[in-house]
Design a protein around this motif. Structure first.
Motif, PDB file in Angstrom:
ATOM      1  N   UNK A  92       3.554 -34.467  78.724  1.00 43.92           N
ATOM      2  CA  UNK A  92       4.017 -34.113  80.073  1.00 43.92           C
ATOM      3  C   UNK A  92       2.938 -34.200  81.148  1.00 43.92           C
ATOM      4  N   UNK A  93       1.838 -34.877  80.864  1.00 45.37           N
ATOM      5  CA  UNK A  93       0.759 -35.019  81.839  1.00 45.37           C
ATOM      6  C   UNK A  93       0.696 -36.464  82.338  1.00 45.37           C
ATOM      7  N   UNK A  94       0.972 -36.655  83.625  1.00 39.65           N
ATOM      8  CA  UNK A  94       0.943 -37.995  84.210  1.00 39.65           C
ATOM      9  C   UNK A  94      -0.469 -38.577  84.176  1.00 39.65           C
ATOM     10  N   UNK A 112      13.243 -33.411  86.132  1.00 37.29           N
ATOM     11  CA  UNK A 112      11.964 -33.480  86.849  1.00 37.29           C
ATOM     12  C   UNK A 112      12.062 -34.407  88.056  1.00 37.29           C
ATOM     13  N   UNK A 113      11.579 -33.965  89.217  1.00 35.13           N
ATOM     14  CA  UNK A 113      11.586 -34.817  90.410  1.00 35.13           C
ATOM     15  C   UNK A 113      10.727 -36.068  90.244  1.00 35.13           C
ATOM     16  N   UNK A 131      10.345 -29.087  81.722  1.00 30.89           N
ATOM     17  CA  UNK A 131       9.892 -27.992  80.861  1.00 30.89           C
ATOM     18  C   UNK A 131      10.961 -26.907  80.729  1.00 30.89           C
ATOM     19  N   UNK A 132      11.371 -26.575  79.502  1.00 30.17           N
ATOM     20  CA  UNK A 132      12.363 -25.517  79.298  1.00 30.17           C
ATOM     21  C   UNK A 132      11.954 -24.184  79.911  1.00 30.17           C
ATOM     22  N   UNK A 133      10.650 -23.869  79.885  1.00 25.12           N
ATOM     23  CA  UNK A 133      10.181 -22.605  80.461  1.00 25.12           C
ATOM     24  C   UNK A 133      10.468 -22.547  81.961  1.00 25.12           C
ATOM     25  N   UNK A 134      10.315 -23.687  82.632  1.00 28.76           N
ATOM     26  CA  UNK A 134      10.622 -23.758  84.067  1.00 28.76           C
ATOM     27  C   UNK A 134      12.123 -23.588  84.285  1.00 28.76           C
ATOM     28  N   UNK A 135      12.919 -24.234  83.436  1.00 32.64           N
ATOM     29  CA  UNK A 135      14.374 -24.128  83.539  1.00 32.64           C
ATOM     30  C   UNK A 135      14.839 -22.693  83.319  1.00 32.64           C
ATOM     31  N   UNK A 158      19.360 -27.123  78.785  1.00 37.46           N
ATOM     32  CA  UNK A 158      20.559 -26.406  78.337  1.00 37.46           C
ATOM     33  C   UNK A 158      20.191 -25.217  77.452  1.00 37.46           C
ATOM     34  N   UNK A 159      19.283 -25.437  76.513  1.00 37.07           N
ATOM     35  CA  UNK A 159      18.866 -24.354  75.623  1.00 37.07           C
ATOM     36  C   UNK A 159      18.223 -23.209  76.386  1.00 37.07           C
ATOM     37  N   UNK A 160      17.407 -23.552  77.378  1.00 37.75           N
ATOM     38  CA  UNK A 160      16.747 -22.525  78.186  1.00 37.75           C
ATOM     39  C   UNK A 160      17.754 -21.749  79.019  1.00 37.75           C
ATOM     40  N   UNK A 161      18.731 -22.451  79.570  1.00 38.48           N
ATOM     41  CA  UNK A 161      19.792 -21.819  80.366  1.00 38.48           C
ATOM     42  C   UNK A 161      20.586 -20.831  79.519  1.00 38.48           C
TER      43      UNK A 161
END
Length: 378
Positions: free
Chosen positions: A94-96, A187-188, A220-224, A251-254
């Protein structure tokens, strides 16, 4: 993101989807997918079978990249090169910036072609240009990267959003109008996010009340989860009729956030990628649906495109890239769009089980045994 689906484009993408299916069926018939195909035609005047394909995946949060896509690409490259080819792999987590460094390392190592699933479509553009300057073709995988890429293989991402949005409306029924839903986008930095959203909005606009909308940084699920907690506080748990979740991690995070807030029944939640955990949540009635995108077709076609490109087999390459698509930096990129399917309780057997993605045993663990029995999955 300047990529749109017009009626003409939709017809052409349908044709490509059929071509992709035909390609996969052809490979399967020859035993290629199972690793026993005849590769006698794989050599060419430009490059032989002793090639190296660089593969760059974006993160480890999305299960499919390391569990399915990369292994399938590697297997297909080996099959197409009579086990003489090599695959150099890296995951950006996840690091550009990390992915850009990984790409530079592959250019320095003089790989023959690079398949890149970009963390950030803009950031990767400088790496794509460096590869181009070094004479290394770059194929954008799943996400449309900026810069001078040679081809793009993915799914009809606007259609993915349409399938998700339609599922929300169908789940809410005739009285969907006015019901409040939460929209949890991806992600934007991912150009697909805009397409998913555009497709979803074509189904949701005017049919439901979108109470809150959020973006999910780096998927990231944590962000969601944090965003869903905000939505619950703002809208009220009992007032949320459904959640548009752009992928299964979201979905899982929600669902976790709603459970922790005291929900005894989970409203319809969409998803994407057919992660094993998502399929199990669907079996259990916690997640309404996911979008199943054939990993086998996408990965297989990408590997075949990469090998054909390096070996100078333009006929095979062109056959897999009969569509074109525009990015903000490039027009008419040769493209291949693979079909998608809405996966629900009703078609698990006909999708992920039939395609060999999961077995019944993998899905129906003791925790889900009763739920599986209830829907005849055994």
């Amino acid at each position: 993101m300047n990529v749109r689906t017009t009626p003409g484009t939709a017809v052409r993408r349908t044709a490509i989807s059929l071509a992709a299916v035909a390609s996969a069926l052809s490979l399967a018939a020859c035993g290629v997918i199972d690793g026993v195909g005849d590769s006698s035609t794989s050599a060419s005047p430009r490059k032989g079978d002793n090639i190296t394909v660089g593969v760059l995946m974006p993160d480890k949060e999305t299960t499919r990249w390391e569990k399915f896509d990369y292994p399938l690409i590697k297997k297909q490259v080996l099959t197409l090169t009579d086990n003489k080819g090599k695959v150099r792999y890296a995951n950006a987590e996840a690091s550009a910036s990390k992915q850009l460094k990984q790409m530079a390392e592959m250019v320095a190592a003089k790989v023959d072609v690079i398949l890149v699933d970009a963390v950030d479509s803009k950031t990767i553009a400088t790496g794509v240009q460096k590869a181009k300057d070094a004479g290394i073709p770059v194929i954008a995988y799943d996400r449309l990267a900026q810069g001078p890429i040679d081809a793009y293989v993915s799914h009809d991402n606007e259609l993915v959003g349409q399938v998700q949005g339609r599922a929300v409306v169908e789940a809410l029924g005739a009285d969907a109008t006015g019901k409040k839903i939460i929209m949890m986008n991806g992600s934007p930095a991912d150009p697909n996010t805009a397409l998913f959203k555009e497709g979803a909005m074509s189904e949701l606009q005017g049919r439901v009340n979108i109470a809150k909308t959020y973006s999910t940084r780096e998927w990231l699920p944590a962000v969601a989860k944090a965003n869903m907690e905000k939505a619950i506080r703002a809208v009220g748990l009992s007032n949320i009729a459904a959640v548009y979740a752009a992928n299964d991690g979201i979905a899982g995070a929600v669902i976790d956030a709603m459970k922790e807030a005291g929900a005894s029944t989970i409203p319809p939640v969409t998803g994407q990628d057919a992660d094993l955990a998502a399929v199990q949540r669907i079996v259990a009635g916690e997640q309404y649906m996911t979008v199943y995108k054939s990993f086998l077709l996408e990965a297989g076609d990408a590997a075949e495109m990469a090998v054909a490109k390096v070996q100078g087999r333009s006929i095979e390459f062109d056959a897999l890239t009969r569509d074109t698509i525009d990015s903000p930096t490039q027009k008419k990129i040769p493209s291949n769009m693979v079909p998608v399917v809405a996966l629900t309780k009703e078609n698990i057997k006909e999708t992920v089980i039939q395609d060999g993605v999961y077995t019944v045993k993998q899905i129906c663990t003791p925790k889900y045994a009763a739920d599986c029995a209830a829907i005849g999955l055994k």
